[in-house]
Design a protein around this motif. Structure first.
Motif, PDB file in Angstrom:
ATOM      1  N   GLN A   1     -74.414 -24.331  22.691  1.00  0.00           N
ATOM      2  CA  GLN A   1     -73.532 -24.863  23.726  1.00  0.00           C
ATOM      3  C   GLN A   1     -74.053 -26.182  24.275  1.00  0.00           C
ATOM      4  O   GLN A   1     -73.278 -27.069  24.647  1.00  0.00           O
ATOM      5  CB  GLN A   1     -73.379 -23.848  24.858  1.00  0.00           C
TER       6      GLN A   1
ATOM      7  N   LEU B   1     -66.079 -19.263  30.838  1.00  0.00           N
ATOM      8  CA  LEU B   1     -67.377 -18.991  30.235  1.00  0.00           C
ATOM      9  C   LEU B   1     -67.445 -17.538  29.798  1.00  0.00           C
ATOM     10  O   LEU B   1     -67.095 -16.632  30.561  1.00  0.00           O
ATOM     11  CB  LEU B   1     -68.510 -19.269  31.228  1.00  0.00           C
TER      12      LEU B   1
ATOM     13  N   PRO C   1     -72.561 -19.816  27.820  1.00  0.00           N
ATOM     14  CA  PRO C   1     -73.460 -20.248  28.895  1.00  0.00           C
ATOM     15  C   PRO C   1     -74.256 -21.490  28.513  1.00  0.00           C
ATOM     16  O   PRO C   1     -74.582 -21.716  27.343  1.00  0.00           O
ATOM     17  CB  PRO C   1     -74.371 -19.033  29.096  1.00  0.00           C
TER      18      PRO C   1
ATOM     19  N   GLN D   1     -65.101 -15.603  22.576  1.00  0.00           N
ATOM     20  CA  GLN D   1     -64.441 -16.909  22.481  1.00  0.00           C
ATOM     21  C   GLN D   1     -63.257 -16.842  21.521  1.00  0.00           C
ATOM     22  O   GLN D   1     -62.158 -17.326  21.823  1.00  0.00           O
ATOM     23  CB  GLN D   1     -65.413 -17.969  21.966  1.00  0.00           C
TER      24      GLN D   1
ATOM     25  N   ASN E   1     -69.939 -14.726  27.060  1.00  0.00           N
ATOM     26  CA  ASN E   1     -71.307 -14.567  26.561  1.00  0.00           C
ATOM     27  C   ASN E   1     -71.421 -14.488  25.045  1.00  0.00           C
ATOM     28  O   ASN E   1     -72.525 -14.614  24.513  1.00  0.00           O
ATOM     29  CB  ASN E   1     -71.940 -13.312  27.168  1.00  0.00           C
TER      30      ASN E   1
END
Length: 224
Positions: A117, A136, A111, A143, A138
């Motif tokens: 980020q 996207l 985010p 990821q 959290n």
């Protein structure tokens, strides 16, 4: 090593990925050398840590903080950024990627309110990327797992290297420029902590850079 007759408890807060794959393994090593100290871990969102420090719920906060509102912020060590992509097995690539190489990459991002980020987005914009991440999520662990599944690529901190070892991903340094960031400790300026607090943070300051050694001095990318 602390005095043998000292018994104390130290409460440390950090984000979940750092807790599971970086901090907890080192805590075990620290407690083995200091058996009279018990380090209690609070795994929580990065945005909660400053508040917990000021409330006295944790003694030390760990993370990538930008501007804590009322705590003392001290750098423990520096880390860099790497690109995670699918591979047959975990491996560390030796040929760096440039930010310009990622302008059109299918990025898996965090985010926009995450400090980490924001720094990534700034460098991508400077390289010419106009759109945000394709996906996207959290958490950094998500990821990594999505990159391992071939769902895209992820820009992650080298502090997540131990998490990556559990996945078939390739990690490649990102250069031009190489981005060095600080990993901080937070303390409440009004509290005096026991000596084991300094011993623990000194231990982290010495131990973590050894884990990050494969990415200490990434080479420049060759011209294409």
């Amino acid at each position: 090593m602390l005095a043998r007759d000292q018994t104390t408890r130290l409460t440390v807060g950090a984000p979940p990925t750092a807790c599971a794959h970086l901090i907890v393994p080192l805590i075990a090593e620290f407690e083995k050398a200091n058996p009279r100290v018990h380090v209690h871990v609070v795994d929580t969102d990065l945005g909660n840590i400053d508040r917990l420090v000021q409330a006295g719920s944790i003694d030390i906060g760990l993370g990538m903080f930008v501007r804590p509102t009322g705590s003392i912020r001290t750098s423990l060590f520096k880390f860099t950024l790497v690109l995670a992509s699918a591979a047959p097995r975990f491996q560390i690539g030796r040929t760096p990627k440039r930010w310009a190489d990622l302008v059109d990459a299918p990025l898996i991002g965090l985010p926009a309110d995450y400090p980490f980020q924001q720094i990534v987005a700034g460098h991508l914009a400077e390289a010419g990327r106009s759109q945000g991440p394709r996906d996207l999520v959290n958490f950094i662990d998500t990821q990594i797992s999505m990159a391992a599944a071939g769902r895209g690529v992820a820009i992650i901190p080298t502090t997540a290297i131990n998490s990556c070892r559990n996945w078939p991903v390739k990690l490649e340094p990102i250069v031009d420029p190489t981005v060095e960031m600080d990993y901080f400790e937070l303390r409440d300026k009004a509290r005096v902590l026991p000596p084991c607090a300094d011993a623990f943070t000194s231990f982290l300051r010495e131990s973590v850079p050894r884990l990050l050694a494969p990415f200490k001095t990434p080479r420049r990318a060759s011209a294409s």
